[in-house]
Design a protein around this motif. Sequence first.
Motif, PDB file in Angstrom:
ATOM      1  N   VAL A 282      -5.719  12.633  -4.640  1.00 49.65           N
ATOM      2  CA  VAL A 282      -6.483  11.423  -4.288  1.00 49.65           C
ATOM      3  C   VAL A 282      -7.197  10.822  -5.500  1.00 49.65           C
ATOM      4  O   VAL A 282      -7.102   9.603  -5.724  1.00 49.65           O
ATOM      5  N   PRO A 283      -7.923  11.616  -6.316  1.00 48.55           N
ATOM      6  CA  PRO A 283      -8.543  10.998  -7.501  1.00 48.55           C
ATOM      7  C   PRO A 283      -7.522  10.417  -8.479  1.00 48.55           C
ATOM      8  O   PRO A 283      -7.789   9.402  -9.128  1.00 48.55           O
ATOM      9  N   ALA A 284      -6.345  11.050  -8.579  1.00 44.63           N
ATOM     10  CA  ALA A 284      -5.350  10.593  -9.551  1.00 44.63           C
ATOM     11  C   ALA A 284      -4.699   9.274  -9.144  1.00 44.63           C
ATOM     12  O   ALA A 284      -4.266   8.502 -10.010  1.00 44.63           O
ATOM     13  N   ILE A 285      -4.615   9.008  -7.855  1.00 45.28           N
ATOM     14  CA  ILE A 285      -3.904   7.804  -7.406  1.00 45.28           C
ATOM     15  C   ILE A 285      -4.864   6.667  -7.048  1.00 45.28           C
ATOM     16  O   ILE A 285      -4.437   5.653  -6.495  1.00 45.28           O
ATOM     17  N   ARG A 286      -6.132   6.800  -7.384  1.00 43.60           N
ATOM     18  CA  ARG A 286      -7.105   5.778  -7.002  1.00 43.60           C
ATOM     19  C   ARG A 286      -6.720   4.405  -7.532  1.00 43.60           C
ATOM     20  O   ARG A 286      -6.770   3.409  -6.813  1.00 43.60           O
ATOM     21  N   GLY A 287      -6.301   4.351  -8.792  1.00 46.23           N
ATOM     22  CA  GLY A 287      -5.928   3.066  -9.370  1.00 46.23           C
ATOM     23  C   GLY A 287      -4.739   2.436  -8.674  1.00 46.23           C
ATOM     24  O   GLY A 287      -4.715   1.237  -8.427  1.00 46.23           O
ATOM     25  N   ASN A 288      -3.738   3.260  -8.342  1.00 46.62           N
ATOM     26  CA  ASN A 288      -2.561   2.739  -7.631  1.00 46.62           C
ATOM     27  C   ASN A 288      -2.920   2.227  -6.247  1.00 46.62           C
ATOM     28  O   ASN A 288      -2.423   1.179  -5.805  1.00 46.62           O
ATOM     29  N   VAL A 289      -3.784   2.962  -5.566  1.00 41.97           N
ATOM     30  CA  VAL A 289      -4.195   2.543  -4.222  1.00 41.97           C
ATOM     31  C   VAL A 289      -4.964   1.227  -4.290  1.00 41.97           C
ATOM     32  O   VAL A 289      -4.754   0.317  -3.479  1.00 41.97           O
ATOM     33  N   GLN A 290      -5.856   1.112  -5.259  1.00 43.79           N
ATOM     34  CA  GLN A 290      -6.626  -0.123  -5.397  1.00 43.79           C
ATOM     35  C   GLN A 290      -5.716  -1.312  -5.699  1.00 43.79           C
ATOM     36  O   GLN A 290      -5.905  -2.404  -5.155  1.00 43.79           O
TER      37      GLN A 290
ATOM     38  N   ILE B  22       0.834  -1.206   0.000  1.00 43.58           N
ATOM     39  CA  ILE B  22       0.000   0.000   0.000  1.00 43.58           C
ATOM     40  C   ILE B  22       0.866   1.252   0.000  1.00 43.58           C
ATOM     41  O   ILE B  22       0.616   2.202  -0.761  1.00 43.58           O
ATOM     42  N   VAL B  23       1.910   1.259   0.820  1.00 42.04           N
ATOM     43  CA  VAL B  23       2.808   2.421   0.875  1.00 42.04           C
ATOM     44  C   VAL B  23       3.491   2.629  -0.467  1.00 42.04           C
ATOM     45  O   VAL B  23       3.508   3.755  -1.006  1.00 42.04           O
ATOM     46  N   ILE B  24       4.038   1.578  -1.028  1.00 40.80           N
ATOM     47  CA  ILE B  24       4.818   1.700  -2.266  1.00 40.80           C
ATOM     48  C   ILE B  24       3.926   2.105  -3.438  1.00 40.80           C
ATOM     49  O   ILE B  24       4.285   2.995  -4.229  1.00 40.80           O
ATOM     50  N   ASN B  25       2.759   1.485  -3.579  1.00 44.40           N
ATOM     51  CA  ASN B  25       1.875   1.825  -4.688  1.00 44.40           C
ATOM     52  C   ASN B  25       1.298   3.224  -4.543  1.00 44.40           C
ATOM     53  O   ASN B  25       1.138   3.939  -5.539  1.00 44.40           O
ATOM     54  N   THR B  26       0.982   3.631  -3.321  1.00 46.81           N
ATOM     55  CA  THR B  26       0.469   4.989  -3.110  1.00 46.81           C
ATOM     56  C   THR B  26       1.528   6.023  -3.454  1.00 46.81           C
ATOM     57  O   THR B  26       1.247   7.012  -4.161  1.00 46.81           O
TER      58      THR B  26
END
Length: 261
Positions: free
Chosen positions: A185-193, A150-154
Amino acid sequence: MTLLTKDESLTPRRRPGSTLVPPAIAIATLIALWWLSTTVIPSADSLARQFAPQQVFPAMVQLLDRGVLLPDIGLSLWRLVIGLLIAVVLGLPLGLLIGLSITADRAANPIVAFLRMISPLSWAPIAVMVFGIGNEPVIFLIAIAAIWPIVINTAAGVKAIDSGYLEVARSFHATRIEVLTTVVVPAIRGNVQTGIRVALGIAWVVLVPAEMLGVRSGLGYQILNARDQLAYDQVAAVIVVIGILGFLLDAGARLLLTRRR
């Protein structure tokens, strides 16, 4: 002569059942190899015969009749959810901080690189020493295993944001909170998921050995208990249950996250 449109000529046609036949063949082949290695090859008095696929369903029914399988599944899933939630609550802010701050990135990079390469089960003695015997060390091991994806992808998602979007937001005198909520936050939604899905898989793998650390419930404990009784048919049944649940969890996460994108 019938002319095909560009889309029709380039798009391959799927035959009926084309998506089901390959997985069915693969599963049948795996079960056949399992049956050969546990029923045909071993000697008649070998314990490996208890691990045969034809022993799984009766052993599963036996565990259900004893009233232990469903409660163990519920406890394991509860521990998984709590550990994963802790990883998300801690991992998202840390990933955002690393992605947004060059100083934080430089400071955290060696620490994250060091900690994420340590096997989560290496923390087991420390977890038992600090939290004692019970749910807490299991949840701790799940959280410490799941936090790093989660940390790395975020952080990677934040770093990949086009700087132009941030400049536009700043040109409208947006505050840091507004930039964070409306741009980052909207831009990183895919990475967080993606990070959460990877963390879910790692957490599920860590859960089973973590439940062998003194707790007297859960799927991991049930494997240990069945092994001590030389009930390898029950070991096989629990392993199959773990595999099915893991498959369903991953499929559910993939379906849920794909729909939200």
